[in-house]
Design a protein around this motif. Structure first.
Motif, PDB file in Angstrom:
ATOM      1  N   GLU A   2       0.870  -1.183   0.000  1.00 17.77           N
ATOM      2  CA  GLU A   2       0.000   0.000   0.000  1.00 17.77           C
ATOM      3  C   GLU A   2       0.904   1.229   0.000  1.00 17.77           C
ATOM      4  N   GLY A  80      -6.495   1.222   4.671  1.00 19.54           N
ATOM      5  CA  GLY A  80      -6.498   0.362   3.508  1.00 19.54           C
ATOM      6  C   GLY A  80      -6.280   1.139   2.235  1.00 19.54           C
ATOM      7  N   GLY A  81      -5.614   0.520   1.291  1.00 22.64           N
ATOM      8  CA  GLY A  81      -5.496   1.083  -0.044  1.00 22.64           C
ATOM      9  C   GLY A  81      -4.349   2.033  -0.275  1.00 22.64           C
ATOM     10  N   ASN A 118     -14.772  -0.421   2.284  1.00 20.74           N
ATOM     11  CA  ASN A 118     -13.329  -0.609   2.408  1.00 20.74           C
ATOM     12  C   ASN A 118     -12.596  -0.039   1.200  1.00 20.74           C
ATOM     13  N   SER A 120      -9.971   0.488  -1.511  1.00 19.56           N
ATOM     14  CA  SER A 120      -9.158  -0.540  -2.154  1.00 19.56           C
ATOM     15  C   SER A 120      -7.996   0.006  -2.978  1.00 19.56           C
ATOM     16  N   ASN A 121      -7.785   1.310  -2.967  1.00 21.39           N
ATOM     17  CA  ASN A 121      -6.641   1.895  -3.665  1.00 21.39           C
ATOM     18  C   ASN A 121      -6.286   3.221  -3.011  1.00 21.39           C
ATOM     19  N   ALA A 138     -13.654   1.962  -3.669  1.00 20.96           N
ATOM     20  CA  ALA A 138     -14.032   1.078  -2.571  1.00 20.96           C
ATOM     21  C   ALA A 138     -14.693  -0.124  -3.226  1.00 20.96           C
ATOM     22  N   GLY A 139     -14.006  -1.258  -3.182  1.00 21.43           N
ATOM     23  CA  GLY A 139     -14.516  -2.431  -3.885  1.00 21.43           C
ATOM     24  C   GLY A 139     -14.501  -2.179  -5.380  1.00 21.43           C
TER      25      GLY A 139
END
Length: 149
Positions: A2, A80-81, A118, A120-121, A138-139
């Motif tokens: 990440e 996250g991401g 969530n 994701s990047n 997100a997703g």
């Protein structure tokens, strides 16, 4: 994996810090020696927390540390991401609760959030018609936010 972020304004390097510990069991030794290709099994034991951490890269000292909140059944929460810093002195990150959060880059104070799921990047920023936008996934959904003028 990440991406971290660096701000030339604050001269700080921002990372997501995860402090977990596990027990690893060797399940299939590799006949080629210590190439790290053997089988293993990991058992997560616990965590001492996850943090959004700002580091002074010239000294290695932590400038500030903001804990990510835990979620039930999770080990220590965490972002996250990846991270993004902006010229507006913000750090953008996802948290374990499914929020996309803008933090003050100077001290880590959360300033804004939106519950999108969530992240994701790492977010990206772009200018359109003189207005700054943030794009994050997100997703399988992309979200675009316009920053206040």
């Amino acid at each position: 994996w990440e991406p971290p972020a660096y701000s030339p304004l604050t001269k700080l390097f921002y990372v997501t810090e995860r402090n977990g510990y596990s027990i690893y069991y060797l399940t299939d030794p590799d006949p080629r020696g210590s190439m790290g290709l053997g089988g293993k099994e990991e058992v997560s034991v616990g965590s001492t927390g996850s943090f959004l951490t700002a580091i002074d890269p010239t000294t290695g000292k932590i400038a500030w540390r903001r804990p990510y909140t835990s979620v039930p059944g999770g080990f220590g929460g965490g972002g996250g991401g990846g991270l993004l810093t902006t010229a507006g002195n913000l750090v953008f990150a996802g948290d374990a609760g499914g929020n996309f959060v803008a933090y003050d880059a100077e001290n880590g104070t959360p300033l804004w959030h939106s519950r999108i799921g969530n992240v994701s990047n790492a977010a990206i920023t772009y200018m359109l018609d003189g207005r700054q936008h943030i794009l994050v996934a997100a997703g399988d959904t992309l979200y675009a936010f316009a920053l206040y003028e």
